[in-house]
Design a protein around this motif. Structure first.
Motif, PDB file in Angstrom:
ATOM      1  N   LEU A  93       0.831  -1.292   0.037  1.00  0.00           N
ATOM      2  CA  LEU A  93       0.147  -0.083   0.076  1.00  0.00           C
ATOM      3  C   LEU A  93       0.853   1.363   0.008  1.00  0.00           C
ATOM      4  CD1 LEU A  93      -2.557  -0.906   2.813  1.00  0.00           C
ATOM      5  CD2 LEU A  93      -2.941  -0.688   0.161  1.00  0.00           C
ATOM      6  N   VAL A  94       0.385   2.248  -0.839  1.00  0.00           N
ATOM      7  CA  VAL A  94       1.458   3.455  -0.722  1.00  0.00           C
ATOM      8  C   VAL A  94       0.088   4.464  -0.182  1.00  0.00           C
ATOM      9  CG1 VAL A  94       2.323   5.199  -2.265  1.00  0.00           C
ATOM     10  CG2 VAL A  94       2.298   2.868  -2.655  1.00  0.00           C
ATOM     11  N   CYS A  95       0.728   5.311   0.795  1.00  0.00           N
ATOM     12  CA  CYS A  95      -0.054   6.563   1.100  1.00  0.00           C
ATOM     13  C   CYS A  95       0.379   7.712   0.597  1.00  0.00           C
ATOM     14  CB  CYS A  95       0.153   6.471   2.708  1.00  0.00           C
ATOM     15  SG  CYS A  95      -0.672   7.877   3.500  1.00  0.00           S
ATOM     16  N   TRP A  96      -0.314   8.473  -0.081  1.00  0.00           N
ATOM     17  CA  TRP A  96      -0.107   9.525  -1.138  1.00  0.00           C
ATOM     18  C   TRP A  96      -0.325  10.989  -0.183  1.00  0.00           C
ATOM     19  CZ3 TRP A  96       2.550   8.528  -5.005  1.00  0.00           C
ATOM     20  CH2 TRP A  96       2.165   7.245  -5.646  1.00  0.00           C
ATOM     21  N   LYS A  97       0.612  11.915  -0.151  1.00  0.00           N
ATOM     22  CA  LYS A  97       0.390  13.137   0.734  1.00  0.00           C
ATOM     23  C   LYS A  97      -0.962  13.832   0.453  1.00  0.00           C
ATOM     24  CE  LYS A  97       2.485  17.463   1.887  1.00  0.00           C
ATOM     25  NZ  LYS A  97       3.809  17.823   2.278  1.00  0.00           N
ATOM     26  N   ASP A  98      -1.700  13.598  -0.571  1.00  0.00           N
ATOM     27  CA  ASP A  98      -3.097  14.039  -0.834  1.00  0.00           C
ATOM     28  C   ASP A  98      -4.199  13.323   0.071  1.00  0.00           C
ATOM     29  OD1 ASP A  98      -3.363  12.054  -2.531  1.00  0.00           O
ATOM     30  OD2 ASP A  98      -3.871  13.090  -4.211  1.00  0.00           O
ATOM     31  N   GLY A  99      -4.065  12.234   0.629  1.00  0.00           N
ATOM     32  CA  GLY A  99      -4.802  11.280   1.443  1.00  0.00           C
ATOM     33  C   GLY A  99      -4.935  10.261   0.760  1.00  0.00           C
ATOM     34  N   ALA A 100      -4.787  10.001  -0.591  1.00  0.00           N
ATOM     35  CA  ALA A 100      -5.116   8.685  -1.250  1.00  0.00           C
ATOM     36  C   ALA A 100      -4.315   7.652  -0.925  1.00  0.00           C
ATOM     37  CB  ALA A 100      -5.070   9.088  -2.885  1.00  0.00           C
ATOM     38  N   LEU A 101      -4.846   6.337  -1.412  1.00  0.00           N
ATOM     39  CA  LEU A 101      -4.355   5.153  -0.913  1.00  0.00           C
ATOM     40  C   LEU A 101      -4.101   4.151  -2.262  1.00  0.00           C
ATOM     41  CD1 LEU A 101      -3.238   4.102   1.888  1.00  0.00           C
ATOM     42  CD2 LEU A 101      -5.172   2.910   2.234  1.00  0.00           C
ATOM     43  N   SER A 102      -3.067   3.858  -2.608  1.00  0.00           N
ATOM     44  CA  SER A 102      -3.039   2.858  -3.553  1.00  0.00           C
ATOM     45  C   SER A 102      -2.548   1.404  -3.380  1.00  0.00           C
ATOM     46  CB  SER A 102      -1.989   3.451  -4.748  1.00  0.00           C
ATOM     47  OG  SER A 102      -2.439   4.704  -5.130  1.00  0.00           O
ATOM     48  N   LEU A 103      -3.349   0.578  -3.913  1.00  0.00           N
ATOM     49  CA  LEU A 103      -2.795  -0.733  -3.652  1.00  0.00           C
ATOM     50  C   LEU A 103      -2.174  -1.397  -4.827  1.00  0.00           C
ATOM     51  CD1 LEU A 103      -2.561  -3.823  -2.082  1.00  0.00           C
ATOM     52  CD2 LEU A 103      -4.776  -4.153  -3.461  1.00  0.00           C
ATOM     53  N   VAL A 104      -0.772  -1.628  -4.619  1.00  0.00           N
ATOM     54  CA  VAL A 104      -0.028  -2.032  -5.723  1.00  0.00           C
ATOM     55  C   VAL A 104       0.825  -3.346  -6.037  1.00  0.00           C
ATOM     56  CG1 VAL A 104       2.312  -1.346  -6.920  1.00  0.00           C
ATOM     57  CG2 VAL A 104       0.901   0.398  -5.779  1.00  0.00           C
ATOM     58  N   ASP A 105       0.336  -3.751  -7.077  1.00  0.00           N
ATOM     59  CA  ASP A 105       1.154  -5.220  -7.390  1.00  0.00           C
ATOM     60  C   ASP A 105       2.771  -5.294  -7.849  1.00  0.00           C
ATOM     61  OD1 ASP A 105       1.973  -7.644  -8.376  1.00  0.00           O
ATOM     62  OD2 ASP A 105       0.142  -8.099  -8.861  1.00  0.00           O
ATOM     63  N   ALA A 106       3.572  -5.470  -6.929  1.00  0.00           N
ATOM     64  CA  ALA A 106       5.080  -5.445  -7.383  1.00  0.00           C
ATOM     65  C   ALA A 106       5.326  -6.111  -8.696  1.00  0.00           C
ATOM     66  CB  ALA A 106       5.824  -5.561  -6.219  1.00  0.00           C
ATOM     67  N   ASP A 107       4.822  -7.381  -8.680  1.00  0.00           N
ATOM     68  CA  ASP A 107       5.393  -8.264  -9.596  1.00  0.00           C
ATOM     69  C   ASP A 107       4.757  -7.911 -11.067  1.00  0.00           C
ATOM     70  OD1 ASP A 107       6.899  -9.681  -8.400  1.00  0.00           O
ATOM     71  OD2 ASP A 107       5.335 -11.594  -8.119  1.00  0.00           O
ATOM     72  N   GLU A 108       3.368  -7.233 -11.157  1.00  0.00           N
ATOM     73  CA  GLU A 108       2.814  -6.771 -12.419  1.00  0.00           C
ATOM     74  C   GLU A 108       3.231  -5.323 -12.731  1.00  0.00           C
ATOM     75  OE1 GLU A 108       0.810  -8.569 -14.570  1.00  0.00           O
ATOM     76  OE2 GLU A 108       1.436 -10.260 -13.164  1.00  0.00           O
ATOM     77  N   GLU A 109       3.887  -4.718 -11.834  1.00  0.00           N
ATOM     78  CA  GLU A 109       4.233  -3.233 -11.703  1.00  0.00           C
ATOM     79  C   GLU A 109       3.151  -2.496 -12.026  1.00  0.00           C
ATOM     80  OE1 GLU A 109       7.530  -2.545 -14.311  1.00  0.00           O
ATOM     81  OE2 GLU A 109       8.576  -4.582 -13.577  1.00  0.00           O
ATOM     82  N   ARG A 110       2.002  -2.397 -11.393  1.00  0.00           N
ATOM     83  CA  ARG A 110       0.853  -1.669 -11.502  1.00  0.00           C
ATOM     84  C   ARG A 110      -0.112  -1.467 -10.554  1.00  0.00           C
ATOM     85  NH1 ARG A 110      -4.136  -4.195 -13.028  1.00  0.00           N
ATOM     86  NH2 ARG A 110      -4.206  -6.559 -12.821  1.00  0.00           N
ATOM     87  N   GLU A 111      -0.969  -0.545 -10.532  1.00  0.00           N
ATOM     88  CA  GLU A 111      -1.700   0.023  -9.317  1.00  0.00           C
ATOM     89  C   GLU A 111      -3.036  -1.055  -9.597  1.00  0.00           C
ATOM     90  OE1 GLU A 111      -1.993   4.359  -7.710  1.00  0.00           O
ATOM     91  OE2 GLU A 111      -2.750   4.020 -10.065  1.00  0.00           O
ATOM     92  N   MET A 112      -3.223  -1.757  -8.317  1.00  0.00           N
ATOM     93  CA  MET A 112      -4.455  -2.605  -8.642  1.00  0.00           C
ATOM     94  C   MET A 112      -5.785  -1.913  -8.145  1.00  0.00           C
ATOM     95  SD  MET A 112      -3.144  -5.320  -9.266  1.00  0.00           S
ATOM     96  CE  MET A 112      -4.366  -6.549  -9.171  1.00  0.00           C
ATOM     97  N   GLN A 113      -5.741  -0.898  -7.203  1.00  0.00           N
ATOM     98  CA  GLN A 113      -7.019  -0.323  -6.796  1.00  0.00           C
ATOM     99  C   GLN A 113      -6.342   1.153  -6.212  1.00  0.00           C
ATOM    100  OE1 GLN A 113     -10.309  -1.501  -6.679  1.00  0.00           O
ATOM    101  NE2 GLN A 113     -10.736   0.590  -6.024  1.00  0.00           N
ATOM    102  N   VAL A 114      -7.256   2.171  -6.483  1.00  0.00           N
ATOM    103  CA  VAL A 114      -6.912   3.465  -5.631  1.00  0.00           C
ATOM    104  C   VAL A 114      -8.048   3.904  -4.820  1.00  0.00           C
ATOM    105  CG1 VAL A 114      -6.557   5.855  -6.019  1.00  0.00           C
ATOM    106  CG2 VAL A 114      -5.569   4.015  -7.791  1.00  0.00           C
TER     107      VAL A 114
END
Length: 82
Positions: free
Chosen positions: A45-66
């Motif tokens: 999970l990545v927490c962004w300064k604007d308050g958004a949260l992203s679920l990332v798949d490292a193997d696929e190198e893509r954002e799964m959900q925002v």
């Protein structure tokens, strides 16, 4: 291991495969925190300064959900505060 930058870029190092990936998730704010999923070696999970949260798949190198930051809502002044 994963690191984030103030420009929004994320670097992921896979020590088993001796590979370093640079992910640009097209976010406009800086990375505040990164936490790996304790049940998976692929997701974080990545927490962004604007308050958004992203679920990332490292193997696929893509954002799964925002998950966008939700508004605080409206306080109605015609209801009495008890």
């Amino acid at each position: 291991m994963a690191v984030g930058s103030s420009s929004g870029l994320i670097g992921v190092a896979n020590l088993k495969k001796n590979k370093i990936q640079k992910l640009d998730l097209k976010q406009k704010s800086s990375v505040e925190d990164i936490q790996w999923d304790p049940n998976s070696s692929n997701y974080f999970l990545v927490c962004w300064k604007d308050g958004a949260l992203s679920l990332v798949d490292a193997d696929e190198e893509r954002e799964m959900q925002v998950f966008e930051r939700q508004g605080a809502g409206k306080l109605y002044s015609n209801f009495p505060i008890v």
